[in-house]
Motif scaffolding. Structure first.
Motif, short mmCIF file in Angstrom:
data_model
loop_
_atom_site.label_atom_id
_atom_site.label_comp_id
_atom_site.label_asym_id
_atom_site.label_seq_id
_atom_site.Cartn_x
_atom_site.Cartn_y
_atom_site.Cartn_z
N ILE A 18 1.01 -1.23 -0.19
CA ILE A 18 -0.02 0.12 0.14
C ILE A 18 0.81 1.18 0.03
O ILE A 18 0.52 2.29 -0.82
N TYR A 19 2.01 1.14 0.77
CA TYR A 19 2.88 2.50 1.00
C TYR A 19 3.44 2.63 -0.60
O TYR A 19 3.50 3.69 -0.88
N ILE A 20 3.98 1.68 -1.09
CA ILE A 20 4.61 1.84 -2.67
C ILE A 20 3.66 2.00 -3.38
O ILE A 20 3.91 3.18 -4.10
N ALA A 21 2.26 1.68 -3.39
CA ALA A 21 1.20 2.02 -4.54
C ALA A 21 1.02 3.68 -4.22
O ALA A 21 0.80 4.47 -5.22
N GLY A 28 3.48 10.37 -9.45
CA GLY A 28 2.80 10.46 -10.84
C GLY A 28 1.94 11.67 -10.71
O GLY A 28 2.01 12.58 -11.73
N PHE A 29 1.22 12.09 -9.79
CA PHE A 29 0.63 13.21 -9.31
C PHE A 29 1.33 14.52 -9.69
O PHE A 29 1.11 15.51 -10.41
N ILE A 30 2.52 14.37 -9.10
CA ILE A 30 3.45 15.53 -8.96
C ILE A 30 4.04 15.61 -10.34
O ILE A 30 4.14 16.84 -10.84
N TYR A 31 4.41 14.60 -11.01
CA TYR A 31 4.78 14.45 -12.39
C TYR A 31 3.89 15.26 -13.43
O TYR A 31 4.17 16.05 -14.08
#
Length: 40
Positions: A18-21, A28-31
């Motif tokens: 869960i932490y990795i996901a 991805g959102f920041i990118y």
């Protein structure tokens, strides 16, 4: 050697996944924000 499996319970693996996901989603959102900001 089932001792190693007992030291890492199933809940720990689920929490790790869960932490990795969540980390990948946030990254991805920041990118995506940077990509949209660079075009605008």
């Amino acid at each position: 050697m089932s001792d190693m499996e007992e030291k890492f319970p199933r809940a720990l693996w689920i929490r790790l996944i869960i932490y990795i996901a969540v980390g990948h989603i946030v990254a991805g959102f920041i990118y995506l924000l940077f990509e949209v900001g660079a075009k605008g």
